[in-house]
Design a protein around this motif. Structure first.
Motif, PDB file in Angstrom:
ATOM      1  N   SER A 103       0.847  -1.196   0.000  1.00 30.73           N
ATOM      2  CA  SER A 103       0.000   0.000   0.000  1.00 30.73           C
ATOM      3  C   SER A 103       0.882   1.246   0.000  1.00 30.73           C
ATOM      4  N   ALA A 104       0.366   2.326  -0.618  1.00 36.61           N
ATOM      5  CA  ALA A 104       1.120   3.580  -0.691  1.00 36.61           C
ATOM      6  C   ALA A 104       0.148   4.729  -0.935  1.00 36.61           C
ATOM      7  N   PRO A 105       0.502   5.961  -0.518  1.00 35.94           N
ATOM      8  CA  PRO A 105      -0.327   7.130  -0.833  1.00 35.94           C
ATOM      9  C   PRO A 105      -0.435   7.345  -2.335  1.00 35.94           C
ATOM     10  N   LYS A 106      -1.507   7.998  -2.758  1.00 41.02           N
ATOM     11  CA  LYS A 106      -1.823   8.090  -4.182  1.00 41.02           C
ATOM     12  C   LYS A 106      -0.735   8.770  -5.013  1.00 41.02           C
ATOM     13  N   ALA A 107      -0.361   9.987  -4.656  1.00 45.11           N
ATOM     14  CA  ALA A 107       0.610  10.710  -5.475  1.00 45.11           C
ATOM     15  C   ALA A 107       1.964  10.009  -5.460  1.00 45.11           C
ATOM     16  N   GLU A 126       8.128 -14.406 -11.391  1.00 47.59           N
ATOM     17  CA  GLU A 126       7.326 -15.329 -10.593  1.00 47.59           C
ATOM     18  C   GLU A 126       6.642 -14.640  -9.416  1.00 47.59           C
ATOM     19  N   VAL A 127       6.869 -13.340  -9.246  1.00 49.54           N
ATOM     20  CA  VAL A 127       6.271 -12.590  -8.133  1.00 49.54           C
ATOM     21  C   VAL A 127       5.189 -11.660  -8.681  1.00 49.54           C
ATOM     22  N   ASP A 128       4.015 -11.697  -8.071  1.00 46.94           N
ATOM     23  CA  ASP A 128       2.912 -10.797  -8.409  1.00 46.94           C
ATOM     24  C   ASP A 128       2.788  -9.726  -7.332  1.00 46.94           C
ATOM     25  N   VAL A 129       2.273  -8.562  -7.713  1.00 46.16           N
ATOM     26  CA  VAL A 129       2.118  -7.446  -6.780  1.00 46.16           C
ATOM     27  C   VAL A 129       0.679  -6.947  -6.817  1.00 46.16           C
ATOM     28  N   HIS A 130       0.083  -6.806  -5.648  1.00 45.65           N
ATOM     29  CA  HIS A 130      -1.225  -6.167  -5.496  1.00 45.65           C
ATOM     30  C   HIS A 130      -0.980  -4.828  -4.809  1.00 45.65           C
ATOM     31  N   LEU A 131      -1.159  -3.726  -5.551  1.00 48.39           N
ATOM     32  CA  LEU A 131      -0.916  -2.384  -5.024  1.00 48.39           C
ATOM     33  C   LEU A 131      -2.228  -1.752  -4.581  1.00 48.39           C
ATOM     34  N   LEU A 132      -2.302  -1.398  -3.303  1.00 50.83           N
ATOM     35  CA  LEU A 132      -3.451  -0.685  -2.747  1.00 50.83           C
ATOM     36  C   LEU A 132      -3.073   0.781  -2.624  1.00 50.83           C
ATOM     37  N   VAL A 133      -3.704   1.631  -3.439  1.00 52.06           N
ATOM     38  CA  VAL A 133      -3.409   3.065  -3.447  1.00 52.06           C
ATOM     39  C   VAL A 133      -4.419   3.764  -2.553  1.00 52.06           C
ATOM     40  N   ALA A 134      -3.940   4.344  -1.448  1.00 54.10           N
ATOM     41  CA  ALA A 134      -4.853   4.958  -0.477  1.00 54.10           C
ATOM     42  C   ALA A 134      -4.101   5.991   0.348  1.00 54.10           C
ATOM     43  N   ASP A 135      -4.727   7.158   0.546  1.00 55.09           N
ATOM     44  CA  ASP A 135      -4.127   8.200   1.375  1.00 55.09           C
ATOM     45  C   ASP A 135      -4.427   8.024   2.863  1.00 55.09           C
ATOM     46  N   ARG A 136      -5.305   7.094   3.198  1.00 54.20           N
ATOM     47  CA  ARG A 136      -5.625   6.840   4.607  1.00 54.20           C
ATOM     48  C   ARG A 136      -4.570   5.915   5.222  1.00 54.20           C
ATOM     49  N   VAL A 145      -1.850  -6.676   4.333  1.00 50.21           N
ATOM     50  CA  VAL A 145      -0.860  -6.021   3.485  1.00 50.21           C
ATOM     51  C   VAL A 145       0.543  -6.365   3.997  1.00 50.21           C
ATOM     52  N   ASP A 146       1.421  -6.752   3.090  1.00 51.39           N
ATOM     53  CA  ASP A 146       2.784  -7.129   3.476  1.00 51.39           C
ATOM     54  C   ASP A 146       3.678  -5.924   3.719  1.00 51.39           C
ATOM     55  N   LEU A 147       3.558  -4.897   2.855  1.00 46.38           N
ATOM     56  CA  LEU A 147       4.425  -3.723   2.927  1.00 46.38           C
ATOM     57  C   LEU A 147       3.574  -2.461   2.858  1.00 46.38           C
ATOM     58  N   VAL A 148       3.863  -1.513   3.734  1.00 45.30           N
ATOM     59  CA  VAL A 148       3.132  -0.246   3.771  1.00 45.30           C
ATOM     60  C   VAL A 148       4.130   0.895   3.605  1.00 45.30           C
TER      61      VAL A 148
END
Length: 311
Positions: A103-107, A126-136, A145-148
């Motif tokens: 997860s990471a802030p939008k900008a 062989e690695v996939d990434v799910h990116l959660l874009v959120a300012d909260r 979430v593995d990495l913030v």
């Protein structure tokens, strides 16, 4: 409580942690796919087994007792340890593979993280990434979430924090605006200009500048307020006024001369800047897929060079 008796209520402990974190039986029930009454019974069984009261129930809200706060802290640690245990086999796999949630802030995600992630995906097929874009603020335990990535000067305790890149807010204007308005030589001169505020908090129209031991507070005003950095930059380029934008958002516009940096000898002191940290749970069994992404982000994210100043 006997160890075997406690093991019998581990499921109830998980339910209690979900209730405490979400603030209601209903929210916890939705997370676990059961009814609120089932969650309530599980918490009651845990209280009975432990011989203490964990929650103070009222018609409007739930409050944790002193014992409940202590159980929540240890319960979170136990859940994290259990999740880590289940990943032990994965942690011993030789080649990195599988899904990593970030997860990471939008900008920040748009301008800095996206190019680095695309390069990572090319390097590790062989690695996939799910990116959660959120300012909260994102809770890695609750949201899986593995990495913030979080912009802060005070990383939260209980997590490993790796510094990535400092983020600065720059005060900018377009050449056309500067050509048709009085010169800006000090922060106090901003009171005679149209300024674009962020507008998320009441204090966002009060700009503070520091230079060494000096500090200046200026209340600014303008016709346009917007809490989206790219839209604010577009308004600055259009000559609508003077505004602040993160350095990584402004970099291309500065390089192209579409905007210029103002008051470079002063530091714009705002809550919207600081160090971008990579946060994750510490573990000796960090999965290879997570470890390689951590190393990639730390190695590839670099400070944004300063842009040209107004003359």
């Amino acid at each position: 409580m006997r160890t075997d008796a406690f093991l019998a209520v581990m499921h109830e402990l998980v339910s209690f942690v979900r209730v405490a974190e979400s603030g209601s039986f209903s929210a916890a029930a939705r997370q676990q796919g059961v009814t609120p009454s089932a969650i309530s019974r599980q918490v009651a069984r845990l209280e009975k087994a432990m011989g203490i009261s964990l929650l103070q129930r009222t018609t409007r809200q739930l409050r944790l007792t002193e014992a409940g706060l202590a159980v929540l802290e240890h319960g979170r640690a136990m859940i994290a340890a259990a999740q880590s245990t289940l990943r032990v086999a994965e942690g011993h796999v030789g080649a990195p593979k599988g899904l990593v949630r970030v997860s990471a802030p939008k900008a920040f995600a748009r301008h800095l993280l996206q190019p680095v992630l695309l390069d990572f995906l090319r390097c590790y097929p062989e690695v996939d990434v799910h990116l959660l874009v959120a300012d909260r603020p994102v809770d890695p335990l609750r949201e899986g979430v593995d990495l913030v990535i979080r912009l802060t000067d005070d990383p939260p305790p209980g997590m490993v924090a790796r510094a990535l890149v400092p983020v600065h807010q720059l005060v900018l204007a377009s050449p056309a605006y500067l050509a048709s308005h009085p010169p800006l030589r000090s922060p106090e001169d901003l009171m005679g200009h149209s300024c674009l505020a962020i507008g998320e908090q009441a204090c966002d129209s009060r700009w503070r500048f520091t230079r060494g031991k000096d500090s200046v507070d200026v209340t600014v005003a303008g016709r346009y307020t917007v809490n989206h950095s790219e839209m604010r930059l577009e308004a600055i380029e259009a000559g609508l006024g003077i505004g602040c934008v993160p350095d990584f958002v402004a970099h291309a516009a500065l390089a192209d001369g579409r905007v210029v940096r103002l008051l470079p000898e002063w530091t714009f002191d705002t809550n919207y800047q600081g160090m971008a940290y990579l946060l994750f749970a510490g573990s000796r069994h960090t999965a290879p897929k997570v470890r390689v992404l951590i190393d990639h982000l730390v190695a590839r994210l670099r400070p944004v060079p300063p842009g040209p100043r107004a003359t």
